[in-house]
Design a protein around this motif. Structure first.
Motif, PDB file in Angstrom:
ATOM      1  N   ASP A 194     -35.835 101.565 -24.883  1.00 54.85           N
ATOM      2  CA  ASP A 194     -36.590 102.463 -25.316  1.00 54.85           C
ATOM      3  C   ASP A 194     -38.302 103.027 -24.860  1.00 54.85           C
ATOM      4  O   ASP A 194     -39.205 103.299 -24.833  1.00 54.85           O
ATOM      5  N   VAL A 195     -38.323 103.010 -23.251  1.00 53.05           N
ATOM      6  CA  VAL A 195     -39.525 102.637 -22.631  1.00 53.05           C
ATOM      7  C   VAL A 195     -40.303 104.105 -22.493  1.00 53.05           C
ATOM      8  O   VAL A 195     -41.712 103.596 -22.043  1.00 53.05           O
ATOM      9  N   GLU A 196     -40.203 105.209 -22.740  1.00 55.94           N
ATOM     10  CA  GLU A 196     -40.943 106.035 -22.696  1.00 55.94           C
ATOM     11  C   GLU A 196     -41.051 106.379 -24.232  1.00 55.94           C
ATOM     12  O   GLU A 196     -43.147 106.753 -24.584  1.00 55.94           O
ATOM     13  N   GLU A 197     -41.156 105.906 -25.700  1.00 52.11           N
ATOM     14  CA  GLU A 197     -41.402 105.512 -26.357  1.00 52.11           C
ATOM     15  C   GLU A 197     -41.091 104.265 -26.945  1.00 52.11           C
ATOM     16  O   GLU A 197     -40.963 104.378 -28.705  1.00 52.11           O
ATOM     17  N   PRO A 198     -41.881 102.966 -26.862  1.00 54.76           N
ATOM     18  CA  PRO A 198     -41.177 101.524 -27.334  1.00 54.76           C
ATOM     19  C   PRO A 198     -41.712 101.784 -28.399  1.00 54.76           C
ATOM     20  O   PRO A 198     -42.911 101.814 -28.967  1.00 54.76           O
ATOM     21  N   ASN A 199     -41.378 101.543 -29.570  1.00 52.02           N
ATOM     22  CA  ASN A 199     -41.753 101.050 -30.624  1.00 52.02           C
ATOM     23  C   ASN A 199     -41.603 100.005 -31.470  1.00 52.02           C
ATOM     24  O   ASN A 199     -41.605  99.510 -32.873  1.00 52.02           O
ATOM     25  N   HIS A 217     -35.218 109.375  -5.580  1.00 53.88           N
ATOM     26  CA  HIS A 217     -34.998 108.330  -6.575  1.00 53.88           C
ATOM     27  C   HIS A 217     -35.278 106.795  -5.262  1.00 53.88           C
ATOM     28  O   HIS A 217     -34.760 105.683  -6.135  1.00 53.88           O
ATOM     29  N   SER A 218     -35.724 106.650  -4.666  1.00 50.89           N
ATOM     30  CA  SER A 218     -36.332 105.339  -4.078  1.00 50.89           C
ATOM     31  C   SER A 218     -35.518 104.714  -3.334  1.00 50.89           C
ATOM     32  O   SER A 218     -35.480 103.487  -4.009  1.00 50.89           O
ATOM     33  N   ALA A 260     -40.867 110.453 -13.422  1.00 44.06           N
ATOM     34  CA  ALA A 260     -39.373 111.138 -14.141  1.00 44.06           C
ATOM     35  C   ALA A 260     -38.408 111.304 -14.959  1.00 44.06           C
ATOM     36  O   ALA A 260     -37.401 110.982 -15.010  1.00 44.06           O
ATOM     37  N   SER A 261     -38.524 109.637 -14.493  1.00 44.35           N
ATOM     38  CA  SER A 261     -37.167 108.393 -14.432  1.00 44.35           C
ATOM     39  C   SER A 261     -37.703 106.647 -15.146  1.00 44.35           C
ATOM     40  O   SER A 261     -38.654 106.260 -14.538  1.00 44.35           O
ATOM     41  N   GLY A 262     -37.022 106.528 -16.293  1.00 37.02           N
ATOM     42  CA  GLY A 262     -37.404 105.823 -16.909  1.00 37.02           C
ATOM     43  C   GLY A 262     -36.661 104.383 -16.642  1.00 37.02           C
ATOM     44  O   GLY A 262     -36.965 103.411 -16.947  1.00 37.02           O
ATOM     45  N   VAL A 263     -35.623 104.830 -16.159  1.00 44.13           N
ATOM     46  CA  VAL A 263     -34.845 103.557 -15.037  1.00 44.13           C
ATOM     47  C   VAL A 263     -34.900 102.734 -14.455  1.00 44.13           C
ATOM     48  O   VAL A 263     -34.941 101.612 -14.552  1.00 44.13           O
ATOM     49  N   PRO A 264     -35.548 102.484 -13.091  1.00 48.92           N
ATOM     50  CA  PRO A 264     -36.420 101.499 -12.970  1.00 48.92           C
ATOM     51  C   PRO A 264     -37.018 100.615 -13.880  1.00 48.92           C
ATOM     52  O   PRO A 264     -36.960  99.360 -13.328  1.00 48.92           O
TER      53      PRO A 264
END
Lengths: 120, 285
Positions: free
Chosen positions: B39-44, B101-102, B145-149
């Motif tokens: 949950d890379v935007e908000e890891p807890n 998107h690299s 924009a993207s947490g996927v990487p």
């Protein structure tokens, strides 16, 4: 000079499209000769970056001014760097906007949105 | 014969149902586990596992750089980019980094070697441990924009270790970040609240795991006798209910205090140990 307007239909009395990047068509109008032509907007079906692609097309056609109700910040960057001025269109048809532009009634657009990312 | 590693993804439709609660406690109960916080935007998860000996690693994506002198203006790259991230301005293409998107396609397609790629940091990993649990946390930089990487980097870091269990704490919802997190999971644990709102979101995540053909089971969290909609739905759809964790203020308070209830409460330890055994049985079948 050549001006461009995003339109809903391929005619001079078409309404101006509320969106720039996802307008179905663009009208190109040459003020000296009063000639006009229309282009289908290839950016309309894009998943993203529609404004960038639309702005590229506008710039590629040698446009000096774009008349639009709104414009995103990515499109604005492409247009500005390609020396295309962006004017805020008024409610009404494409023809009414052309007349307003020619009689100096239109002002420059100066707020650019961050994009709608698939919404609105 | 060595034991096969089991990768368990923990997900939910609605946020706040208890993914992290289940993930961290499952990890703590296992004799050997890796906890991956995707949950890379908000890891807890780290708030509960409180990992020690933490090291950091940057996560980068690549961005194209265009050499004006080599560029011949053919625009093959601009036409190729399906994300419309490139615009040709002046003497060379320019990239919009938020849109890119690299994929590396522009560098491949350029006929005159005018495109090179340079790394751009978009987040980082924090790697540490809590007793027998390896803890790997992904953190996406604010504004990206993207947490996927970053999720890919977390999963890759996790794959370098051989523990019995890998517990993947997924982002909430069903977006591409969730799909990336569960892609290689052996089993999906769907954590749901038994309320009508919870059930509505549960149906979305159940549809996702079915589409991706993942075996799954449900943990009903904050269960109470008055809410039966979820039980009924699971029975009707033949979805295994792995366990029910009763709603309890005591558990909620412990969570608010950042406690690992499986370590501080023996009833909770039993619940999570049994859950782990149940998952193992479901996977082996």
């Amino acid at each position: 000079m050549k001006i461009a307007i995003p339109v809903d239909e391929k005619k001079l009395d078409s309404s101006v499209c509320v969106s720039f990047g996802r307008a179905p068509y663009f009208l190109f109008y040459t003020t000296e000769t009063k000639e006009s032509y229309y282009l289908d907007n290839s950016a309309v079906a894009s998943q993203g970056g529609a404004g960038i692609r639309a702005a590229q097309v506008i710039a590629d056609h040698g446009t000096k001014a774009l008349l639009t109700p709104r414009c995103g910040e990515n499109a604005e960057e492409v247009l500005r760097k390609s020396e295309v001025l962006i004017y805020k269109s008024i409610a009404g048809t494409a023809q009414e906007n052309i007349s307003a532009f020619l009689s100096d009634q239109l002002g420059l657009l100066n707020d650019f949105h961050k994009g709608f990312h698939g919404h609105a | 014969m060595h034991k096969r590693q089991i990768k368990i993804a923990v997900l939910s439709g609605k946020g706040g149902t208890g993914k992290t609660f289940v993930s961290v406690n499952l990890s703590a109960c296992a004799a050997s586990a890796i906890y991956l916080d995707c949950d890379v935007e908000e890891p807890n998860g780290h708030l509960f596992l409180k990992p020690e000996s933490v090291s950091q690693k940057p996560v980068c994506t690549l961005l194209p750089v265009f050499d004006e002198l080599k560029c011949v203006g053919c625009r093959k790259c601009v036409d190729f980019c399906r994300f419309n991230a490139l615009a040709f301005i002046g003497k060379a293409p320019q990239v919009f980094s938020d849109v890119c998107h690299s994929c590396g396609g522009c560098a491949l397609i350029c006929p005159c070697g005018a495109v090179t790629e340079k790394p751009r940091e978009i987040g980082h990993l924090e790697c540490g441990s809590h007793k027998n649990v390896s803890v790997i946390t992904g953190l996406l930089n604010v504004g990206e924009a993207s947490g996927v990487p970053v999720i890919q980097a977390v999963l890759q870091e996790g794959s370098a270790q051989t523990k019995d269990f890998v517990v993947i704490d997924c982002p909430p919802g069903i977006a591409c970040t969730v799909m990336e997190s569960i892609e290689h999971a052996d089993y999906c644990v769907l954590v749901a609240e038994p309320t009508a709102f919870g059930v509505h979101n549960f149906e979305m995540v159940y549809e996702l795991v079915q589409l991706l053909k993942k075996p799954c089971g449900v943990v009903i969290n904050k269960a109470s006798a008055e809410h039966t909609v979820l039980d009924d739905l699971c029975r009707k759809e033949h979805i295994p209910v792995l366990c029910k964790i009763p709603y309890s203020e005591k558990t909620a308070l412990a969570g608010a205090m950042g406690q690992l209830v499986s370590e501080s409460d023996k009833d909770m330890h039993r619940i999570f140990s049994e859950l782990l055994n149940r998952i193992q049985k479901e996977v082996v079948q």
